[in-house]
Design a protein around this motif. Structure first.
Motif, PDB file in Angstrom:
ATOM      1  N   MET A 119       0.839  -1.189   0.000  1.00  0.00           N
ATOM      2  CA  MET A 119       0.000   0.000   0.000  1.00  0.00           C
ATOM      3  C   MET A 119       0.885   1.254   0.000  1.00  0.00           C
ATOM      4  SD  MET A 119      -3.195   1.170   2.383  1.00  0.00           S
ATOM      5  CE  MET A 119      -4.221  -0.090   1.671  1.00  0.00           C
ATOM      6  N   PRO A 120       1.222   1.749  -1.197  1.00  0.00           N
ATOM      7  CA  PRO A 120       1.945   3.022  -1.281  1.00  0.00           C
ATOM      8  C   PRO A 120       0.963   4.187  -1.185  1.00  0.00           C
ATOM      9  CG  PRO A 120       1.893   1.887  -3.422  1.00  0.00           C
ATOM     10  CD  PRO A 120       0.990   1.135  -2.484  1.00  0.00           C
ATOM     11  N   ASN A 121       1.477   5.400  -0.998  1.00  0.00           N
ATOM     12  CA  ASN A 121       0.599   6.573  -1.026  1.00  0.00           C
ATOM     13  C   ASN A 121       1.031   7.520  -2.137  1.00  0.00           C
ATOM     14  OD1 ASN A 121       2.868   7.733   0.117  1.00  0.00           O
ATOM     15  ND2 ASN A 121       1.889   8.354   2.015  1.00  0.00           N
ATOM     16  N   THR A 122       0.235   8.542  -2.386  1.00  0.00           N
ATOM     17  CA  THR A 122       0.465   9.385  -3.565  1.00  0.00           C
ATOM     18  C   THR A 122       1.784  10.158  -3.556  1.00  0.00           C
ATOM     19  OG1 THR A 122      -0.920  11.139  -2.588  1.00  0.00           O
ATOM     20  CG2 THR A 122      -1.970   9.633  -4.142  1.00  0.00           C
ATOM     21  N   PRO A 123       2.388  10.510  -2.395  1.00  0.00           N
ATOM     22  CA  PRO A 123       3.707  11.153  -2.473  1.00  0.00           C
ATOM     23  C   PRO A 123       4.782  10.291  -3.134  1.00  0.00           C
ATOM     24  CG  PRO A 123       2.698  11.649  -0.364  1.00  0.00           C
ATOM     25  CD  PRO A 123       1.818  10.625  -1.031  1.00  0.00           C
ATOM     26  N   ALA A 124       4.470   9.024  -3.392  1.00  0.00           N
ATOM     27  CA  ALA A 124       5.376   8.199  -4.191  1.00  0.00           C
ATOM     28  C   ALA A 124       5.637   8.839  -5.550  1.00  0.00           C
ATOM     29  CB  ALA A 124       4.785   6.803  -4.383  1.00  0.00           C
ATOM     30  N   LEU A 125       4.670   9.621  -6.024  1.00  0.00           N
ATOM     31  CA  LEU A 125       4.800  10.269  -7.338  1.00  0.00           C
ATOM     32  C   LEU A 125       5.915  11.301  -7.360  1.00  0.00           C
ATOM     33  CD1 LEU A 125       0.995  10.760  -8.115  1.00  0.00           C
ATOM     34  CD2 LEU A 125       2.491   8.918  -8.906  1.00  0.00           C
ATOM     35  N   VAL A 126       6.353  11.762  -6.177  1.00  0.00           N
ATOM     36  CA  VAL A 126       7.460  12.731  -6.093  1.00  0.00           C
ATOM     37  C   VAL A 126       8.600  12.149  -5.256  1.00  0.00           C
ATOM     38  CG1 VAL A 126       6.073  14.789  -6.521  1.00  0.00           C
ATOM     39  CG2 VAL A 126       6.295  13.938  -4.176  1.00  0.00           C
ATOM     40  N   ASN A 127       8.731  10.811  -5.296  1.00  0.00           N
ATOM     41  CA  ASN A 127       9.818  10.105  -4.603  1.00  0.00           C
ATOM     42  C   ASN A 127       9.825  10.346  -3.099  1.00  0.00           C
ATOM     43  OD1 ASN A 127      10.881   8.904  -6.982  1.00  0.00           O
ATOM     44  ND2 ASN A 127      11.916  10.823  -7.479  1.00  0.00           N
ATOM     45  N   GLN A 156       9.884   5.666   1.662  1.00  0.00           N
ATOM     46  CA  GLN A 156      10.125   4.755   2.777  1.00  0.00           C
ATOM     47  C   GLN A 156       9.159   3.579   2.681  1.00  0.00           C
ATOM     48  OE1 GLN A 156      12.561   5.019   5.096  1.00  0.00           O
ATOM     49  NE2 GLN A 156      13.289   6.850   4.027  1.00  0.00           N
ATOM     50  N   ALA A 157       9.542   2.447   3.254  1.00  0.00           N
ATOM     51  CA  ALA A 157       8.685   1.263   3.251  1.00  0.00           C
ATOM     52  C   ALA A 157       8.953   0.456   4.505  1.00  0.00           C
ATOM     53  CB  ALA A 157       8.946   0.411   2.010  1.00  0.00           C
ATOM     54  N   GLU A 158       7.894  -0.140   5.033  1.00  0.00           N
ATOM     55  CA  GLU A 158       7.991  -0.970   6.233  1.00  0.00           C
ATOM     56  C   GLU A 158       7.102  -2.202   6.074  1.00  0.00           C
ATOM     57  OE1 GLU A 158       9.916  -0.441   8.861  1.00  0.00           O
ATOM     58  OE2 GLU A 158      10.648   1.551   8.274  1.00  0.00           O
ATOM     59  N   VAL A 159       7.520  -3.305   6.683  1.00  0.00           N
ATOM     60  CA  VAL A 159       6.691  -4.506   6.724  1.00  0.00           C
ATOM     61  C   VAL A 159       5.651  -4.339   7.828  1.00  0.00           C
ATOM     62  CG1 VAL A 159       6.654  -6.999   7.132  1.00  0.00           C
ATOM     63  CG2 VAL A 159       8.548  -5.971   5.851  1.00  0.00           C
ATOM     64  N   VAL A 160       4.392  -4.601   7.486  1.00  0.00           N
ATOM     65  CA  VAL A 160       3.281  -4.389   8.415  1.00  0.00           C
ATOM     66  C   VAL A 160       2.361  -5.607   8.373  1.00  0.00           C
ATOM     67  CG1 VAL A 160       1.259  -2.955   8.920  1.00  0.00           C
ATOM     68  CG2 VAL A 160       3.360  -1.885   8.099  1.00  0.00           C
ATOM     69  N   PRO A 167      -5.211   0.979  10.049  1.00  0.00           N
ATOM     70  CA  PRO A 167      -4.432   2.135  10.514  1.00  0.00           C
ATOM     71  C   PRO A 167      -3.480   2.673   9.452  1.00  0.00           C
ATOM     72  CG  PRO A 167      -4.532   0.488  12.239  1.00  0.00           C
ATOM     73  CD  PRO A 167      -5.157  -0.134  11.015  1.00  0.00           C
ATOM     74  N   VAL A 168      -2.922   1.790   8.621  1.00  0.00           N
ATOM     75  CA  VAL A 168      -2.058   2.253   7.530  1.00  0.00           C
ATOM     76  C   VAL A 168      -2.845   3.165   6.586  1.00  0.00           C
ATOM     77  CG1 VAL A 168      -0.826   1.532   5.434  1.00  0.00           C
ATOM     78  CG2 VAL A 168      -0.406   0.350   7.589  1.00  0.00           C
ATOM     79  N   SER A 263     -12.534   2.015   5.925  1.00  0.00           N
ATOM     80  CA  SER A 263     -11.659   1.012   5.321  1.00  0.00           C
ATOM     81  C   SER A 263     -12.085  -0.391   5.712  1.00  0.00           C
ATOM     82  CB  SER A 263     -10.208   1.267   5.765  1.00  0.00           C
ATOM     83  OG  SER A 263      -9.334   0.276   5.256  1.00  0.00           O
ATOM     84  N   ILE A 264     -12.430  -0.572   6.985  1.00  0.00           N
ATOM     85  CA  ILE A 264     -12.911  -1.868   7.466  1.00  0.00           C
ATOM     86  C   ILE A 264     -14.201  -2.256   6.748  1.00  0.00           C
ATOM     87  CG2 ILE A 264     -13.864  -3.086   9.467  1.00  0.00           C
ATOM     88  CD1 ILE A 264     -11.906  -1.382  11.200  1.00  0.00           C
ATOM     89  N   GLN A 265     -15.107  -1.295   6.632  1.00  0.00           N
ATOM     90  CA  GLN A 265     -16.395  -1.537   5.971  1.00  0.00           C
ATOM     91  C   GLN A 265     -16.197  -1.959   4.514  1.00  0.00           C
ATOM     92  OE1 GLN A 265     -19.104   1.837   6.177  1.00  0.00           O
ATOM     93  NE2 GLN A 265     -20.171   1.149   4.348  1.00  0.00           N
TER      94      GLN A 265
END
Length: 269
Positions: A119-127, A156-160, A167-168, A263-265
């Motif tokens: 699950m990346p987020n949109t700031p990935a578009l600007v590294n 950044q990336a983390e194992v979750v 929560p992510v 998100s749960i729903q």
């Protein structure tokens, strides 16, 4: 990284992964294959990055050691069913489709497949992305290390653990929207004070970047960093007082709670 990488789908997020991966030098363009339903899009990406053009998702599945499923969530499982018989036994499948669980993917690909839910987020578009990686039990430590290196090439990336995925969503996936609202509100106030709007956006955005960098690089508690700015009887503590009176912290927590509940729903529907 001595791996062939395949992309099935390559929209904004897929291209962010592709661009970060190539910029890091971990993989050469000759070892990357891309397929999208639009031949023109595939040709354009090939011309821009020097990567290989694939003519079908099955071709990507046959060649790649790591396959990125970067299509829309509503067609992800359909696409996975189409490539299942073409995947090699040791192929690592990485899904970046929001809301698609490991069980959802395994029900289509088989419970003997190596799968990572990302699950990346949109700031990935600007590294400057933040990505959670959730591997299933068959994914090796080497696979996890390779996936972390790929996603850390543009942030950044983390194992979750998967039970923390909601929560992510709240703290990372959706939170850029809250931050944009905060930047906009700060800029509006600066404009009210007479600052030109373009300049106000720049000051507000850079203040957010710098503050976040201080949290990440100093290791200090955010409350301690806040206290460092609040001089006795000064301007900052006046602003902090108003934010506390208006329920700033509670509003953020309530908003994120609603986000997580949604998100749960959605994951159950």
């Amino acid at each position: 990284m001595d791996k062939n990488i395949g992309f099935i789908g390559c929209g904004n997020m897929g291209e962010a992964i592709l661009g970060g991966l190539l910029a890091s030098g971990q993989v050469q363009p000759a070892n990357i294959w891309i397929y999208t339903p639009s031949p023109d899009k595939v040709a354009a990406l090939s011309a821009k990055y020097g990567v290989n053009q694939a003519h079908s998702p099955q071709e990507v599945a046959q060649i790649a050691d790591i396959v990125f499923g970067a299509v829309k969530p509503n067609i992800m499982l359909k696409v996975m069913s189409e490539i299942n018989n073409s995947l090699n036994k040791e192929t690592l499948v990485i899904s970046v489709a929001a809301g698609i669980t490991l069980d959802n993917l395994a029900s289509i690909l088989g419970h003997d497949r190596k799968i990572i839910r990302a699950m990346p987020n949109t700031p990935a578009l600007v590294n400057a992305g933040m990505t959670s990686l959730t591997p299933n039990a068959l994914v090796t430590q080497e696979d996890i290390a390779n996936a972390l290196n790929i996603f850390r090439s543009f942030g950044q990336a983390e194992v979750v653990d998967e039970y923390l995925i909601h929560p992510v969503v709240g703290v990372s996936g959706s939170s850029p929207a809250y931050v944009f609202m905060f930047i906009e509100a700060m800029a509006d106030a600066a404009v009210l004070g007479g600052m030109p709007r373009a300049q106000a956006y720049k000051f507000a955005a850079q203040a957010v970047i710098g503050s976040a960098k201080m949290v990440l690089e100093t290791g200090k508690h955010p409350g301690e960093l806040k206290d460092m700015v609040c001089s006795p009887g000064g301007t900052t503590i006046e602003a902090v007082k108003v934010l506390e009176e208006k329920g700033f912290r509670a509003a953020v927590m309530d908003a994120m709670d609603k986000c997580m509940q949604k998100s749960i729903q959605l994951s159950k529907s």
